[in-house]
Design an enzyme around this catalytic site. Sequence first.
Site, PDB file in Angstrom:
ATOM      1  N   VAL A  12     -37.001  -7.859  21.654  1.00 58.64           N
ATOM      2  CA  VAL A  12     -36.767  -7.596  20.142  1.00 58.64           C
ATOM      3  C   VAL A  12     -36.507  -8.881  19.468  1.00 58.64           C
ATOM      4  O   VAL A  12     -36.933  -9.392  18.089  1.00 58.64           O
ATOM      5  CB  VAL A  12     -35.819  -6.844  19.539  1.00 58.64           C
ATOM      6  N   ARG A  98     -24.083   2.790  14.594  1.00 59.78           N
ATOM      7  CA  ARG A  98     -25.017   3.718  13.855  1.00 59.78           C
ATOM      8  C   ARG A  98     -24.371   4.934  13.198  1.00 59.78           C
ATOM      9  O   ARG A  98     -24.698   5.328  12.200  1.00 59.78           O
ATOM     10  CB  ARG A  98     -26.174   4.165  14.891  1.00 59.78           C
ATOM     11  N   CYS A 128     -35.379   3.216  17.614  1.00 60.28           N
ATOM     12  CA  CYS A 128     -36.842   3.147  17.332  1.00 60.28           C
ATOM     13  C   CYS A 128     -37.513   4.441  17.039  1.00 60.28           C
ATOM     14  O   CYS A 128     -38.669   4.440  16.211  1.00 60.28           O
ATOM     15  CB  CYS A 128     -37.639   2.426  18.272  1.00 60.28           C
ATOM     16  N   GLN A 155     -43.036   7.750  24.842  1.00 61.62           N
ATOM     17  CA  GLN A 155     -42.596   6.322  24.522  1.00 61.62           C
ATOM     18  C   GLN A 155     -42.816   5.145  25.461  1.00 61.62           C
ATOM     19  O   GLN A 155     -42.639   5.282  26.788  1.00 61.62           O
ATOM     20  CB  GLN A 155     -41.043   6.406  24.679  1.00 61.62           C
ATOM     21  N   GLY A 159     -40.064   0.064  25.183  1.00 66.25           N
ATOM     22  CA  GLY A 159     -38.732   0.457  24.533  1.00 66.25           C
ATOM     23  C   GLY A 159     -37.669   0.337  25.396  1.00 66.25           C
ATOM     24  O   GLY A 159     -36.280   0.182  25.047  1.00 66.25           O
ATOM     25  N   LYS A 212     -29.773  10.934  19.532  1.00 63.10           N
ATOM     26  CA  LYS A 212     -29.925   9.807  18.632  1.00 63.10           C
ATOM     27  C   LYS A 212     -30.625  10.418  17.413  1.00 63.10           C
ATOM     28  O   LYS A 212     -30.432  10.155  16.230  1.00 63.10           O
ATOM     29  CB  LYS A 212     -30.107   8.569  19.172  1.00 63.10           C
ATOM     30  N   HIS A 240     -44.618   3.636  20.492  1.00 64.03           N
ATOM     31  CA  HIS A 240     -44.541   4.991  20.704  1.00 64.03           C
ATOM     32  C   HIS A 240     -45.080   5.989  19.912  1.00 64.03           C
ATOM     33  O   HIS A 240     -45.670   5.774  18.879  1.00 64.03           O
ATOM     34  CB  HIS A 240     -42.709   5.306  20.308  1.00 64.03           C
TER      35      HIS A 240
END
Length: 336
Positions: A12, A98, A128, A155, A159, A212, A240
């Site tokens: 990332v 989050r 994501c 996925q 990831g 999540k 994904h």
Amino acid sequence: MKVAIVGTSGAVGQEFLRVLEERHFPMEELFLFGSSRSAGRKYSFRGKEITVKELKHNDDFKGIDIVFASAGAGTSKEFASAITKHGAVMIDNSSAFRMDDDVPLVVPEVNAADAKNRPRNIIANPNCTTIQMVVALKPIEDLSHIKRIHVSTYQAASGAGASAMAELEKQFEELLKKGNPTVEKFAYQLAFNLIPQVDVFTENGYTKEEMKMYNETRKIMHSNVEVSATCVRVPVMRAHSENIWTETERPISVEEAKSAFAEADGIILQDNPSEKDYPMPLFVAGTDPVYVGRIRKDLSHPNGLTFWCVSDQIKKGAALNAVQIAEYLIKEGDFK
């Protein structure tokens, strides 16, 4: 404008460099930070070499306006105060903050204004799988409130990071040579296989990744929507895919849905099944939008709608979404 990336050496972090460059992000100077292992590495940005500095509890972030952090939840929690204490806005790509009530969880196409209310100067970048799903859900929600979502994800190895991508590639090579595959990153061989587990299981039988999607969707959309997710790791290198079923308060026709998707920000409608035209990760990898196709009325419920959704989770699902948050704050004159 002075900008920093924390966790530059990861998949990332590298995507941050590419996205900032290709979008001509307005900045005077870029700073790179990483672990002691990464410190000293050099990366090229806009024709200049930048050396990675070791992340420390000091005043290195004084004078920096925006910090893109992607070094894991533990690192984010440990260094958040050092990053933000002089006024920098920390846009964090980990799961650390989050679900904190005083940290906005933002996808610009859905709830950009939430980024303005950040008591701790931290903005969380969602998971994501959640990001691409809520981008696709927003046009439907605008037509009729979504009461229930069932989603199955497919996925890609990316990831789980650059090392997971390397392992998948290595497994294919080993298996094609009739050798034994290297299995280190995942619990099982991923090549020529599917693994119906992403992250660890929780007490209710769902994985953390699945939970999540439940919790983050409700927070981002400010909704009481119920979400049931099944997340599967597939032998795809990058991007994904998701199959999404929604139940809305009123019936939505396929034509209504297609029109809404076609006009929505951040979405490409690719839905021509008679010509075998639909989104696939092979062709979506490396692109910005969320692609939507295979839109159908659900046969089992009058208010049900089903569609297929694909997006590059390193790009829109991580780096691009974070950069778009920063672009929104700059546009609003509210980055500090």
